[in-house]
Structure formats: C-alpha cells, structure tokens
Design a protein around this motif. Structure first.
Motif, mmCIF file in Angstrom:
data_model
loop_
_atom_site.group_PDB
_atom_site.id
_atom_site.type_symbol
_atom_site.label_atom_id
_atom_site.label_comp_id
_atom_site.label_asym_id
_atom_site.label_seq_id
_atom_site.Cartn_x
_atom_site.Cartn_y
_atom_site.Cartn_z
ATOM 1 N N ASP A 1 0.930 -1.295 0.099
ATOM 2 C CA ASP A 1 0.060 -0.122 -0.093
ATOM 3 C C ASP A 1 0.919 1.278 0.043
ATOM 4 O OD1 ASP A 1 1.134 -0.140 2.582
ATOM 5 O OD2 ASP A 1 -0.813 0.247 3.607
ATOM 6 N N ARG A 2 2.276 1.181 -0.158
ATOM 7 C CA ARG A 2 2.932 2.198 -0.180
ATOM 8 C C ARG A 2 3.719 2.188 -1.527
ATOM 9 N NH1 ARG A 2 3.963 5.355 4.088
ATOM 10 N NH2 ARG A 2 4.631 6.980 2.218
ATOM 11 N N GLY A 3 3.189 2.211 -2.394
ATOM 12 C CA GLY A 3 3.481 2.123 -3.734
ATOM 13 C C GLY A 3 4.206 3.711 -4.148
ATOM 14 N N ASP A 4 3.755 4.632 -3.478
ATOM 15 C CA ASP A 4 4.407 5.978 -3.479
ATOM 16 C C ASP A 4 5.993 6.078 -3.269
ATOM 17 O OD1 ASP A 4 3.361 5.499 -0.922
ATOM 18 O OD2 ASP A 4 3.948 7.598 -0.635
ATOM 19 N N LEU A 5 6.393 5.321 -2.204
ATOM 20 C CA LEU A 5 7.522 5.356 -1.878
ATOM 21 C C LEU A 5 8.520 4.342 -3.010
ATOM 22 C CD1 LEU A 5 7.464 4.679 1.995
ATOM 23 C CD2 LEU A 5 7.997 6.818 0.769
ATOM 24 N N VAL A 6 7.894 3.310 -3.413
ATOM 25 C CA VAL A 6 8.558 2.505 -4.377
ATOM 26 C C VAL A 6 8.920 3.384 -5.694
ATOM 27 C CG1 VAL A 6 8.481 0.560 -6.074
ATOM 28 C CG2 VAL A 6 7.583 0.445 -3.599
ATOM 29 N N ASP A 7 8.068 4.250 -5.980
ATOM 30 C CA ASP A 7 8.057 5.040 -7.088
ATOM 31 C C ASP A 7 9.008 6.330 -7.126
ATOM 32 O OD1 ASP A 7 7.145 6.577 -9.769
ATOM 33 O OD2 ASP A 7 6.652 7.768 -8.285
ATOM 34 N N ARG A 8 9.081 6.658 -5.696
ATOM 35 C CA ARG A 8 10.102 7.657 -5.544
ATOM 36 C C ARG A 8 11.401 7.047 -5.365
ATOM 37 N NH1 ARG A 8 8.604 10.687 0.015
ATOM 38 N NH2 ARG A 8 10.493 11.712 -0.504
ATOM 39 N N ILE A 9 11.760 5.706 -4.686
ATOM 40 C CA ILE A 9 13.079 5.238 -4.826
ATOM 41 C C ILE A 9 13.436 5.188 -6.430
ATOM 42 C CG2 ILE A 9 14.306 3.039 -4.411
ATOM 43 C CD1 ILE A 9 12.379 2.827 -1.887
ATOM 44 N N HIS A 10 12.737 4.553 -7.357
ATOM 45 C CA HIS A 10 12.697 4.473 -8.541
ATOM 46 C C HIS A 10 13.204 5.587 -9.483
ATOM 47 C CE1 HIS A 10 12.356 0.044 -9.736
ATOM 48 N NE2 HIS A 10 11.177 0.017 -8.656
ATOM 49 N N ARG A 11 12.510 6.727 -8.954
ATOM 50 C CA ARG A 11 12.667 7.997 -9.787
ATOM 51 C C ARG A 11 13.774 8.988 -9.264
ATOM 52 N NH1 ARG A 11 8.536 12.003 -9.442
ATOM 53 N NH2 ARG A 11 7.875 10.869 -7.348
ATOM 54 N N PHE A 12 14.169 8.619 -7.991
ATOM 55 C CA PHE A 12 15.239 9.256 -7.516
ATOM 56 C C PHE A 12 16.553 8.850 -6.980
ATOM 57 C CE2 PHE A 12 11.348 12.066 -6.545
ATOM 58 C CZ PHE A 12 11.351 12.523 -7.544
ATOM 59 N N GLY A 13 16.440 7.496 -7.211
ATOM 60 C CA GLY A 13 17.429 6.436 -6.531
ATOM 61 C C GLY A 13 18.242 5.501 -7.445
ATOM 62 N N GLU A 14 19.196 4.773 -7.162
ATOM 63 C CA GLU A 14 19.691 4.094 -7.986
ATOM 64 C C GLU A 14 19.413 2.518 -7.587
ATOM 65 O OE1 GLU A 14 23.916 4.676 -8.159
ATOM 66 O OE2 GLU A 14 23.532 6.513 -9.507
ATOM 67 N N ILE A 15 18.588 1.697 -8.304
ATOM 68 C CA ILE A 15 18.185 0.384 -7.660
ATOM 69 C C ILE A 15 19.530 -0.674 -7.870
ATOM 70 C CG2 ILE A 15 16.310 -1.275 -8.028
ATOM 71 C CD1 ILE A 15 15.513 1.347 -6.955
ATOM 72 N N GLU A 16 19.863 -1.341 -6.806
ATOM 73 C CA GLU A 16 20.772 -2.353 -7.021
ATOM 74 C C GLU A 16 20.078 -3.646 -7.221
ATOM 75 O OE1 GLU A 16 23.468 -2.482 -3.858
ATOM 76 O OE2 GLU A 16 24.221 -0.396 -4.107
ATOM 77 N N SER A 17 18.929 -4.012 -6.592
ATOM 78 C CA SER A 17 18.252 -5.152 -6.573
ATOM 79 C C SER A 17 16.707 -4.978 -6.059
ATOM 80 C CB SER A 17 18.687 -6.382 -5.907
ATOM 81 O OG SER A 17 18.711 -6.160 -4.509
ATOM 82 N N ASP A 18 15.841 -5.792 -6.735
ATOM 83 C CA ASP A 18 14.539 -5.521 -6.343
ATOM 84 C C ASP A 18 13.915 -7.147 -6.183
ATOM 85 O OD1 ASP A 18 14.530 -6.045 -9.076
ATOM 86 O OD2 ASP A 18 12.952 -4.547 -9.609
ATOM 87 N N GLU A 19 12.784 -7.266 -5.594
ATOM 88 C CA GLU A 19 12.399 -8.817 -5.116
ATOM 89 C C GLU A 19 10.861 -8.422 -4.499
ATOM 90 O OE1 GLU A 19 13.162 -12.767 -2.527
ATOM 91 O OE2 GLU A 19 14.388 -10.971 -2.362
ATOM 92 N N TYR A 20 9.948 -9.047 -5.282
ATOM 93 C CA TYR A 20 8.627 -9.007 -4.858
ATOM 94 C C TYR A 20 8.048 -10.047 -3.888
ATOM 95 C CZ TYR A 20 8.790 -5.863 -8.685
ATOM 96 O OH TYR A 20 9.076 -4.694 -9.510
ATOM 97 N N LEU A 21 7.705 -9.680 -2.696
ATOM 98 C CA LEU A 21 7.557 -10.745 -1.940
ATOM 99 C C LEU A 21 5.880 -10.704 -1.213
ATOM 100 C CD1 LEU A 21 10.643 -10.190 0.405
ATOM 101 C CD2 LEU A 21 10.131 -11.924 -1.405
ATOM 102 N N ALA A 22 5.426 -11.726 -0.500
ATOM 103 C CA ALA A 22 4.202 -11.544 -0.002
ATOM 104 C C ALA A 22 3.656 -10.124 0.585
ATOM 105 C CB ALA A 22 4.049 -12.698 0.891
ATOM 106 N N ASP A 23 4.742 -9.666 1.461
ATOM 107 C CA ASP A 23 4.653 -8.514 2.347
ATOM 108 C C ASP A 23 4.617 -7.074 1.589
ATOM 109 O OD1 ASP A 23 3.794 -10.272 4.448
ATOM 110 O OD2 ASP A 23 5.938 -10.276 5.145
#
Length: 473
Positions: free
Chosen positions: A422-444
C-alpha cells in the motif's frame, strides 16, 4: 587583407604593427550578402536595411579579424540587413572621436555613397561621442555591436519574461546615449536670455533630454519590479526540484552551436530550431529519465557570443542562473566553426562572469558531419573528455546521453527496505530519485536494495530490513 607583422622572439621592440597595416582601411572579401533568387531580391529591396560593416583590428591574427567580421555579418543578417561591404582598419586602438581614424571616415563616407547604404554597423561598443561624430561625418545611421545584438533579441523574444528582459537591456543601453537635436529639445533658459527671450521664455526648469532620462529611469524601475516577481516564480521551481533531489542539466554554448537541436535529439522537446543567431532566448526545461530509471531535467539556455553586452547579462541574470544552479553543464561547441576554440573561451568567460565557472562541465562538439576532420582531431586531443556528436544525423547522441547520465550526481545512502504494497508511492520515489541495485517482490511487499539521498533514506528508515533478512521489530 594585408599580412600582419609578427615580431620574432628576439624583437626588442615587442609586438610592433606595420605602419602601412595600421593606416590601411581594408575591404574584407565575401562580405556582400548573397541574394538567392529574384523574389528574394524584391523582398530584400523592400524590407532589409543596406549596411556597411566596419571594424578596428587591434590584436590577434588576420584570421581572427576576418572571423570577427564574418560573425558581425551573420549578426547583421540575423537582424534583417543586407550587407554590402566590410571594412577593417588596422590600429593600435580605436580612435576616441570617430572609432576609425579621422581620414578613414572620409573613405567610409565614399563607400556609403557608392553603395547606397543607409546604415553603418561597427564591431565594437561605441561611446555616445563616437556615435554622434560618425553619424555627422558619414551622413547615415550608425549602430554599434551592442545595439545590433539588442535588436536581434528584441525580434526573437517571445515570452513575457523574455520581452521584459530585452526591454530592460535596451533602456539601460539607451539611457547612456540620449542626445538632443537643436533648440527644439531645450526647455530651460537663463535669467538673462542671450537672445532676448526674457520673461515668458523660461521653461519649466527641465530639458527635454532630462525629461526623457527621467521617464526611462521610471520605466526601468517598473521592469525591474516585474522581473523580481518572475525571478521568484523561477526560483520557486528550482527550489522544488532541489527539494525533490532532481538533478539538473543546463545546455550552454555559443549561439547557433546547435543546443536546441541536441536537446530535441536527447529529449524529444520539439524546440524551435533555426540556422540563425540567438534563435532561442526563452529557456525551456524538459524532464528526462535515465537508463537506470532516475529522473533529471535538461534546460536549453540562451546562446552566448563574444563580447556579450553587459546590459544583456544583467537583464538576463535570472535566466542565466539556470546555469549557475545546474548540477552539470553540457557545453555545446560548433565543430564546423572557423574558430571553435574561440567559442569555448568566449562561453567560459561568460560563465565565469555569472558565477557558473566552477560547475561540472561536459564538452559536446556538435556538427561533426560538417566539420573538418583535422579540427575534430585537434579538439579531441585538447579536450579528451569531449563527446563528438551530430544533432542532424544523430551520430554520437547515444554516447552523449550516456556521458550525461554517468556525470549526474549519484545518491550515496544505501538502504535495504521492504515496502508494503500500500506504499507504492515510496517505491515510485526510490525508482525515480535513487539507484536500484536489486528488487524482489514478496508476499509482504517489495524489497529494494538501493542508493538514495539522505532525506529519502530518513523516510525509509522504518521499513529497513533486519540484518537476518526479516522486517524490523
């Protein structure tokens, strides 16, 4: 043009100019504007001023003097003139009274009469006395380089801010050059009038010249107040981008170097592109996304030129601050220009003057499809980090984009977080203003390992993953 005198290293007198060169008024070949067809001849005969260019060659080589006249010709044509002749006199310094030497002004008058010119354009900033004396001696309007550039800016300004800045620069220039013609502009007389005017002949105590100067000062004050309001709006936008940690790139360079064309190639901005000096006056900012997902902005700025008028620098200071505040300057150079190194020097001088000289810079040599390979090789050798590119053909654009993205400031706070669904806004900000090293989609939620700026890292602290891999307590 006569050969210049270059003293040898053992010359005890230093850099002495040949007397014949100094006294010569030399015609510069190739100065006449070429008319393309009959319709253009008819158009120009109705619309265009017929001008003669003049210059005083004080320093540099013969090629430098010729390049300066070629640039003056391009400026005159951009202002809507038909260039008839170009004249250069070799002197140690311009004449204090008439710019050219007194005897050479008579020769200039003969050229003006023979060609039917109605305007003389000088490649330098003339004092009020020089303007007045030249006009009186030659018999036609005389314009200096500063007034010429101001006129081009007035023609090309489109936005409210641009037109306001140009008007401020023009009035600042004009205020120092007001002049009156005869008694019609006089509005004050002494107590004992020399010509018997006496009572009733005394004016209101202010000359027409003083009235004009007062009105100009009042208008300048209005324009400055208006620009301060626009400055606040522009500063608010910059502050918002800084607060969101959006890196900014300013595209700077000599006028007509191809800045707008390159920005169109890089961002699809759809900016006006024209083979003319100062085609772009209003800065345009476009949002871009790097290959790693980060967002940054690119701003097209007004082009620079040698000896950019001080009035313009002051009036356009708020616009030029886009360069001062930028995280990276993409300095575009016209590789096909006769003197690209001179362009680089002129642009860096202006950047130093506005306080942007210390910003990170990426040199982009444009128009490689038209440039001399030997010139490109020399530029590559002298500027090893430069990127060669052609906005027209697209060659080198991808390399330039990669160089820009790699030079952007990188976030340095490393985080390992699990963001709830429910905090997709934070995920979006990390993608837009940060550098992603790895991502993983979990149940939580989404687990991200990334580098972000300190303020975003503080917001993410509550979602940090515990050292064992689980969520925090």
């Amino acid at each position: 043009m006569a050969d210049e005198h270059l003293p040898g290293p053992a010359d005890p007198d230093g850099d002495q100019q040949d007397l014949a060169d100094r006294m010569a008024l030399t015609r510069v070949p190739g100065m006449s504007t070429e008319l393309q067809d009959e319709s253009e001849v008819e158009y120009r005969s109705l619309r265009l001023e017929r001008v003669v260019l003049i210059s005083v060659w004080t320093t540099g080589t013969a090629d430098d003097a010729r390049n300066a006249m070629i640039e003056l010709k391009a400026l005159a044509e951009a202002a809507g003139s038909q260039v008839l002749e170009g004249l250069v006199q070799r002197r140690s310094r311009p004449d204090a009274a008439t710019y050219l030497g007194a005897g050479k002004v008579d020769e200039l008058r003969e050229v003006v009469v023979a060609t039917g010119a109605d305007t003389v354009i000088a490649d330098g900033e003339l004092s009020p006395a020089q303007l007045r004396n030249l006009e009186d001696r030659v018999g036609v309007k005389v314009v200096d380089r500063t007034a010429l550039i101001l006129d081009i800016f007035a023609q090309h300004a489109r936005s409210v801010e641009g037109r306001t800045q140009v008007e401020l620069a023009q009035l600042t220039y004009l205020k120092q050059r007001l002049r009156g013609w005869g008694d019609s502009l006089s509005r004050q007389v002494g107590g004992r009038a020399a010509s018997g005017v006496g009572i009733g002949g005394r004016g209101p105590g202010e000359t027409r010249l003083e009235t004009d100067r007062r009105r100009i000062n009042a208008r300048i004050a209005v324009l400055r107040r208006r620009l301060r309001g626009m400055d606040a709006t522009r500063a608010l936008g910059r502050e918002g981008r800084r607060r969101r940690r959006i890196p900014s790139v300013a595209v700077v360079g000599y006028t007509n170097a191809g800045k707008s064309s390159l920005l169109n190639r890089l961002t699809g901005a759809g900016l006006l592109v024209e083979d003319a000096l100062f085609a772009t006056l209003d800065p345009t900012t476009r949002r871009c996304r790097a290959a790693d997902g980060r967002v940054y902005t690119m701003t097209d700025t007004v082009g620079f030129v040698r000896h950019l008028p001080t009035e313009l620098v002051e009036a356009f200071r708020s616009t030029l601050e886009e360069s001062v505040q930028a995280d990276l300057l993409v300095h575009v150079v016209d590789g096909s220009d006769p003197d690209p190194e001179g362009q680089i020097t002129a642009v860096r001088e202006v950047l130093d003057g506005i306080g942007a000289g210390g910003r990170p810079e990426l040199l982009a040599v444009n128009k490689t499809d038209l440039a001399d390979p030997d010139v490109l090789a020399r530029l590559r050798a002298e500027h090893r980090d430069a990127v060669l590119v052609s906005a027209r053909t697209g060659e080198g654009v991808d390399a330039l984009r990669e160089a820009v993205e790699s030079a952007l400031p990188a976030p340095h706070e490393r985080v390992d977080v699990l963001i709830p669904w429910d905090r997709g806004d934070l995920v979006d900000r990390i993608h837009r203003f940060g550098e992603i090293e790895s991502d993983e989609y979990l149940a939580d939620g989404t687990r991200l390992v990334a580098r972000v700026h300190a303020d975003l890292a503080a917001e993410l602290a509550g979602f940090a993953v515990a050292p064992g891999g689980g969520r925090p307590e």
